[in-house]
Scaffold this active site. Structure first.
Site, PDB file in Angstrom:
ATOM      1  N   ASP A  27       0.863  -1.188   0.000  1.00 46.32           N
ATOM      2  CA  ASP A  27       0.000   0.000   0.000  1.00 46.32           C
ATOM      3  C   ASP A  27       0.898   1.237   0.000  1.00 46.32           C
ATOM      4  O   ASP A  27       1.107   1.882   1.028  1.00 46.32           O
ATOM      5  CB  ASP A  27      -0.893  -0.031   1.238  1.00 46.32           C
ATOM      6  CG  ASP A  27      -2.047   0.964   1.157  1.00 46.32           C
ATOM      7  OD1 ASP A  27      -2.262   1.534   0.075  1.00 46.32           O
ATOM      8  OD2 ASP A  27      -2.733   1.160   2.174  1.00 46.32           O
ATOM      9  N   GLU A 106      -6.484   5.081  -8.706  1.00 44.18           N
ATOM     10  CA  GLU A 106      -7.772   5.590  -8.220  1.00 44.18           C
ATOM     11  C   GLU A 106      -8.342   6.723  -9.083  1.00 44.18           C
ATOM     12  O   GLU A 106      -7.626   7.646  -9.480  1.00 44.18           O
ATOM     13  CB  GLU A 106      -7.623   6.079  -6.776  1.00 44.18           C
ATOM     14  CG  GLU A 106      -8.935   6.403  -6.106  1.00 44.18           C
ATOM     15  CD  GLU A 106      -8.875   6.187  -4.606  1.00 44.18           C
ATOM     16  OE1 GLU A 106      -9.815   6.624  -3.926  1.00 44.18           O
ATOM     17  OE2 GLU A 106      -7.911   5.566  -4.117  1.00 44.18           O
ATOM     18  N   LYS A 142      -9.617   1.995  -9.068  1.00 42.22           N
ATOM     19  CA  LYS A 142     -10.217   2.168  -7.748  1.00 42.22           C
ATOM     20  C   LYS A 142     -11.353   3.189  -7.811  1.00 42.22           C
ATOM     21  O   LYS A 142     -11.187   4.290  -8.335  1.00 42.22           O
ATOM     22  CB  LYS A 142      -9.170   2.638  -6.734  1.00 42.22           C
ATOM     23  CG  LYS A 142      -8.176   1.564  -6.348  1.00 42.22           C
ATOM     24  CD  LYS A 142      -7.134   2.074  -5.372  1.00 42.22           C
ATOM     25  CE  LYS A 142      -7.656   2.139  -3.956  1.00 42.22           C
ATOM     26  NZ  LYS A 142      -6.590   2.514  -3.001  1.00 42.22           N
ATOM     27  N   THR A 167     -13.070   0.891  -3.172  1.00 45.78           N
ATOM     28  CA  THR A 167     -12.371   1.362  -1.982  1.00 45.78           C
ATOM     29  C   THR A 167     -13.317   2.130  -1.062  1.00 45.78           C
ATOM     30  O   THR A 167     -14.489   2.317  -1.368  1.00 45.78           O
ATOM     31  CB  THR A 167     -11.165   2.221  -2.392  1.00 45.78           C
ATOM     32  OG1 THR A 167     -10.371   2.514  -1.227  1.00 45.78           O
ATOM     33  CG2 THR A 167     -11.592   3.526  -3.044  1.00 45.78           C
ATOM     34  N   PHE A 189     -11.892  -1.261   4.827  1.00 45.37           N
ATOM     35  CA  PHE A 189     -10.895  -0.518   5.602  1.00 45.37           C
ATOM     36  C   PHE A 189     -10.945  -0.931   7.075  1.00 45.37           C
ATOM     37  O   PHE A 189     -11.838  -0.512   7.808  1.00 45.37           O
ATOM     38  CB  PHE A 189     -11.154   0.985   5.468  1.00 45.37           C
ATOM     39  CG  PHE A 189     -10.570   1.603   4.231  1.00 45.37           C
ATOM     40  CD1 PHE A 189     -10.418   0.874   3.059  1.00 45.37           C
ATOM     41  CD2 PHE A 189     -10.165   2.932   4.225  1.00 45.37           C
ATOM     42  CE1 PHE A 189      -9.878   1.444   1.920  1.00 45.37           C
ATOM     43  CE2 PHE A 189      -9.625   3.514   3.087  1.00 45.37           C
ATOM     44  CZ  PHE A 189      -9.478   2.769   1.934  1.00 45.37           C
TER      45      PHE A 189
END
Length: 337
Positions: A27, A106, A142, A167, A189
């Protein structure tokens, strides 16, 4: 029970053991971290790209992105948008040189409630990767897990063969809707869920197995496996290695360089806590969510409502900061022209 120094040397690190049961994803937008920990895949987001773009080592990528924006022309706003998209793809392309799998890129969080806008931007990013000689099979786009984002993912997967990573996912309703949409991967998350419960409850510490974020991902994993959904579950946003180890066996886990470093130094035996065989026997019942049902069930989860909106705002704020940084380059090049 302590482990002797000799046995510790022979025992694989927690990170190496984790890789036997779970696909480990980095990440980060920092190439050095990717080189060091050798993940299969990597994920990026506006905050990570902003942080990396401010490092002197990556200034050339920023300069190249600005030059690309200027080359396409148009208004200052259009040049900045094109430069931003190009910067994300430049980082992604460099990351793909270092990993065998896929990179997640993203779509601007400011489009989180604009289904058509997300579809258009996603296709643009895929086109930019294609120009760089990279096929869409190596990219995950994303998208925010709003209703609009989930429906954009459904269209991108079914009509364009573009794989999506949903996400900012905090609620079970979001996870169910994503599975029904047939997206490739979700990123629930973990750490941000824990943050909310610590901030809003009396309990300030949790054992890993009782961590609200760990329990959320476990429930989603169980549901997906029981009902045969192909969507990959990738736990994200971890606060400590205990959360990660408690999810050993999850399909994928995306982990920051700091926690990858800690796992590489730990020498404790890991055993899978999640497995397909066990989870097919869980007592969860299948549900279907149309838009109205989705909005109601998601709204009933106060934590998820607050963390989704907060996450969108934070990613959008970092996108604005990145735009400002690129604007300096665009204006500077204009004055030199």
């Amino acid at each position: 029970m302590s482990v002797s120094p000799v046995k510790r040397q022979k025992m694989e690190s927690a990170l190496d053991q984790l890789k036997h049961y779970t696909t480990v994803v980095a990440d980060t937008g920092d190439f050095n971290a990717i080189d060091e920990y050798k993940p299969l895949d990597a994920t990026t987001n506006p905050s990570l790209i902003l942080a990396a773009a401010q490092m002197p080592a990556y200034q050339k990528l920023v300069d190249d992105a600005v030059a690309y924006g200027k080359k396409l022309g148009g208004s200052e706003e259009e040049q900045i948008k094109n430069a931003s998209d190009k910067l994300f793809v430049l980082f992604g392309a460099e990351i793909l040189k270092r990993i065998p799998g896929r990179v997640s890129t993203e779509v601007d969080a400011r489009l989180s409630f604009d289904k058509e806008g997300m579809i258009q931007r996603a296709r643009r990013l895929i086109d930019l990767y294609k120009e760089a000689g990279i096929g869409k099979d190596r990219i995950l786009i994303k998208l925010s897990s709003t209703w609009e984002g989930i429906q954009a993912g459904k269209v991108l997967e079914a009509e364009y063969g573009i794989h999506c990573n949903m996400t900012l996912l905090f609620s079970f309703a979001q996870a169910v809707a994503c599975a029904e949409a047939g997206v490739t991967l979700i990123s629930p998350f973990v750490g941000r869920i824990l943050d909310w419960y610590v901030a809003n409850g009396d309990k300030k510490t949790y054992e890993p197995s009782e961590d609200p974020g760990v329990k959320s991902v476990t429930k989603i994993y169980n549901y997906y496996k029981k009902f045969g959904y192909k969507t990959i579950v990738m736990g994200a946003s971890f606060r400590n290695t205990g959360e990660i180890k408690a999810l050993t066996g999850c399909d994928y886990l995306t982990i920051s360089p700091k926690l990858l470093a800690e796992l590489s130094k730990e020498h404790v035996k890991l055993t899978p806590t999640l497995s397909v065989k066990e989870d097919q026997g869980c007592d969860l019942e299948k549900i279907h969510l149309d838009e109205k049902a989705f909005r109601w069930h998601h709204n009933e989860d106060q934590m998820a409502v607050e963390k989704l909106s907060d996450g969108i705002r934070k990613f959008a704020a970092d996108a604005v900061k990145l735009d400002r940084m690129l604007k300096v380059g665009v204006v500077s090049r204009s004055s030199q022209a």
